[in-house]
Design an enzyme around this catalytic site. Sequence first.
Site, mmCIF file in Angstrom:
data_model
loop_
_atom_site.group_PDB
_atom_site.id
_atom_site.type_symbol
_atom_site.label_atom_id
_atom_site.label_comp_id
_atom_site.label_asym_id
_atom_site.label_seq_id
_atom_site.Cartn_x
_atom_site.Cartn_y
_atom_site.Cartn_z
ATOM 1 N N HIS A 434 -68.904 -24.257 -44.971
ATOM 2 C CA HIS A 434 -69.964 -24.135 -43.970
ATOM 3 C C HIS A 434 -71.370 -24.155 -44.578
ATOM 4 C CE1 HIS A 434 -67.677 -23.327 -40.263
ATOM 5 N NE2 HIS A 434 -66.801 -22.699 -41.044
ATOM 6 N N LYS A 737 -82.318 -18.354 -32.137
ATOM 7 C CA LYS A 737 -81.412 -18.601 -33.240
ATOM 8 C C LYS A 737 -81.493 -17.429 -34.203
ATOM 9 C CE LYS A 737 -82.179 -23.584 -33.002
ATOM 10 N NZ LYS A 737 -80.842 -24.125 -32.912
ATOM 11 N N ARG A 738 -80.493 -17.301 -35.046
ATOM 12 C CA ARG A 738 -80.625 -16.323 -36.111
ATOM 13 C C ARG A 738 -81.810 -16.733 -36.977
ATOM 14 N NH1 ARG A 738 -75.115 -16.703 -38.822
ATOM 15 N NH2 ARG A 738 -75.515 -18.822 -38.162
ATOM 16 N N LYS A 743 -83.994 -22.985 -40.945
ATOM 17 C CA LYS A 743 -83.967 -23.407 -39.546
ATOM 18 C C LYS A 743 -85.382 -23.594 -38.992
ATOM 19 C CE LYS A 743 -79.542 -21.070 -38.841
ATOM 20 N NZ LYS A 743 -78.691 -22.229 -38.581
ATOM 21 N N THR A 849 -73.699 -25.438 -33.752
ATOM 22 C CA THR A 849 -72.909 -25.562 -32.526
ATOM 23 C C THR A 849 -73.759 -25.327 -31.286
ATOM 24 O OG1 THR A 849 -72.222 -23.251 -32.789
ATOM 25 C CG2 THR A 849 -70.700 -24.942 -33.575
ATOM 26 N N LYS A 853 -73.927 -26.966 -27.250
ATOM 27 C CA LYS A 853 -73.948 -26.231 -25.987
ATOM 28 C C LYS A 853 -75.114 -26.679 -25.114
ATOM 29 C CE LYS A 853 -72.241 -22.347 -28.663
ATOM 30 N NZ LYS A 853 -72.641 -21.109 -29.342
#
Length: 1007
Positions: A434, A737-738, A743, A849, A853
Amino acid sequence: MATTTSPFSAISPRPNTFSQFIYSNSNNTIPNQFPSKTTPRQRRSLVVNNVPTNQTLKLKQQLFPEEEQEGVITSDLSLALDDPESIASNIKYHAEFTPAFSPGRFQLPKAYFATAQSVRDSLIMNWNATYDHYDKLNMKQAYYLSMEFLQGRALLNAIGNLELSGAYADALSKLGYDLENVAGQEPDAALGNGGLGRLASCFLDSLATLNYPAWGYGLRYKYGLFKQNITKDGQEEVVENWLEMGNPWEIVRNDVSYHVKFYGKVVTGSDGRKHWVGGEDVRAVAHDVPIPGYKTKTTINLRLWSTKVTSQDFDLGAFNAGAHAKAYEAQTNAEKICYVLYPGDESVEGKILRLKQQYMLCSASLQDIIARFEKRSGVSANWEEFPEKVAVQMNDTHPTLCIPELMRILIDVKSMSWKAAWGITQRTVAYTNHTVLPEALEKWSLELMEKLLPRHVEIIEKIDEELIHIIVSKYGADDLYLLENKVKEMRILDNFEIPPSVVDLLDKLEETSLVNSDKENKKSRKEDEIPSEDIVATDGEEDSEVKVTRKILMPDSKLPKMVRMANLCVAGGHAVNGVAEIHSEIVKEEVFNDFYQLWPEKFQNKTNGVTPRRWMCFCNPDLSAIITKWTGTENWVLDTEKLAELQKFADNEDLQMQWRAAKRSNKMKVVSFIQEKTGYGVSPDAMFDVQDKAISKDIGHRETGSQLRTGIGMALTREDTGIGTFFMIEEVEVAVKRIHEYKRQLMNIMGVIYRYKKMKEMSAEERIVKFVPRVCIFGGKAFATYVQAKRIVKLITDVATTINHDSDIGNLLKVVFIPDYNVSVAELLIPASELSQHISTAGMEASGTSNMKFVMNGCLLIGTLDGANVEIREEVGEDNFFLFGAEAHEIAGLRKERSEGKFVPDPRFEEVKEYVRSGVFGPYSYNELMGSLEGNEGYGRADYFLVGKDFPSYIECQEKVDEAYRDQKRWTRMSILNTAGSHKFSSDRTIHEYAKDIWKIEPAKLQ
């Protein structure tokens, strides 16, 4: 070993468990109403009279079908509770006879628990029937091991999969309650933190729905990660309390427990075999959670382990002597293993606790899997058949210890040879990677592991030795520096001595190489007529040559000895998969390139997916009804390829009108939610633009010297370790988001700041013409010790406070940070979102992911060519994806350019940094945060994740977003095409691929 001779069953034997569980009162009649002592303040007293019921008989018929042969009752598994009257009566029954609250008062919490227990009745029937079926077939079963299972609430998902949503809504209405309000009483299960856990939960849903024989294994965290509060100082972490009132979905299996050992020593017995003795023994106790499939009776199991010790470990003498802490020290040490997800590992104690967690998951789960294999095998188990009956999937490197633990059990307990055990292990275990960050691959101190798990270190050393033999045999000693590089990159034990057997092999290879070289030299001299006496040999030269390989492979005494868990996963498993096409290519070409060259057949891609049940059908019923109407079928929920039918209706005005109405309905819910949670009022006429990532996540344990670059220049070191359209269409931008620097939430909020600054420089009329209004919603947890991520949270909340109180801007721009972001919040936000930001530095996100969604729910994406974004753009069409930023193959060159001082920042980027430093957003100093974007090199500097480089194209791309949103017909068409193109990203497709290519399992539908 287990404390029971039959630890397999999903629940205990029927006569003991079900009679106690469901029929706790000997009277089988169910009261028509509760006692009616109420006060005027008790507004929700239960006053339903004469509700007919026959659920007791139905339940008995299903629980004890064997009694049918005695003429006692008849059995029919289809006799489930499926009408509102029976359901209402069953809920009343549980409120009275399976109570978790005081009798008499039937308030919302009690209504939730009774409703959940009623649903669980139906699940238990299917649950046991499923595993009776699997037992009889003795088929191969997959076991998914993960440190996280981020499930969200279970009630609505369960009754949705059982096709009982309407019946339960009517039943609760009869009892004076609304289903949505009752479901709202359920806390999110705090068993995960982000994408890793959400993916695992989606996989379980798909496995059950597709009727694949499988279980999930995880840990039952009492306090989860943490609950996030937002204060004037930024993020505050408080303990999670999801189990405070109990969990009606789980069943504790006190008869299913296993001993798990830590510390101790390894001795050799008289039989010549190794024995791990002494140390600390902890009991792992099973807690089972049913996972129902959609439109199928198949109900699989998620088994979670809690930890305890026996009562004999309580020191009564010490307690009576007043040494209370000493008396229950063993119990405390055991229980804390499952207290918190990802406990802080700055201290030695924290490191030990994390390693204990990982081993607990692996050991307890494997013991359970083996017990089930032996039970199904009968009198004598054929261990060569184990890989034909069992598939173990390691979700990331946290369950890596499955490999040495399975070896230990097979060799030490089952008396197998090393060769046989290694063959079985390699054929059983597979690994999902991952991360694309080599420095983020999990490592553990060999010294710590040797202390805590001494037998496993011996096994790992042997695996490492055999791996080096394979490497040396393949590459030889002709090119010593090539060999050095291969061994250093591929071996499991980093900075560790070369085993004696490898030294001997190298000596032989070098001697052979020198002999061959000498022959070549003599041949060359003869051909050139050079007398051999003219060649002078230097004393000791040959000895030096012979030892050169050992010298270059010597460990560095200044560096710690480490165990590289990812390398162990690759060596010990039969399959290694990435989770998106671009990610899998990076895994093969960069992260594990040496292994790929050695074993190319091991490497696969399995692009992630999400369940369309929870993430479309149940969380977005309005849109789901529209999709069903226009595709002409409900089967799209199971066959998402039918979503492609929407493409031919994308320009239909009726569909577009219905599509926009569904989106606005969802947005109205979010408006109310934001008001409730933050006090901010936002307009439902705004575009909702969502980036749902957390600002930080745990990405595994690393030890000394591993600088973990976690985003914009920050490195984290662990110790030891329509113009013309003046409707005021507003754009709501959501980033949930985390919080993790790669990111790039920082780029998002800097874009918001740039937008705000430009607005302040304009007149009111100019702003309306220039900008589409937005509400920028952020959410996500920053890891408690991740200082830079917490600074980003603080900046977002400070910007929100300033902008939201600026009367000049009004509804043209709002910023909201949603505290304690979780699955339930995502289920509310995602259906309402219109633009979602997936803006990680290219080549650094494995897959993602949440992007899937959002696309499923008709949300447009703005993003880089990173992770699954690449495939999403291919499926929905390039014109329906807002693309910006550097590509993955450019990143290394851009960083080199930066280090050489050649990067020239865009003036707009410099303008935003200066604006932040000016104090306009409050007195907090953001010099260190802005400083991480500056300089050309150094710790915490140099803009490692290229925010400055991508910022200009990001701003320009956002202008294209505004332009598209002004044309609502165009925007709606793009939204429809996003949903139509999302069919690939169902977790059903992913699970079919795992089942066929890695696990080799077949569906087993329960009739």
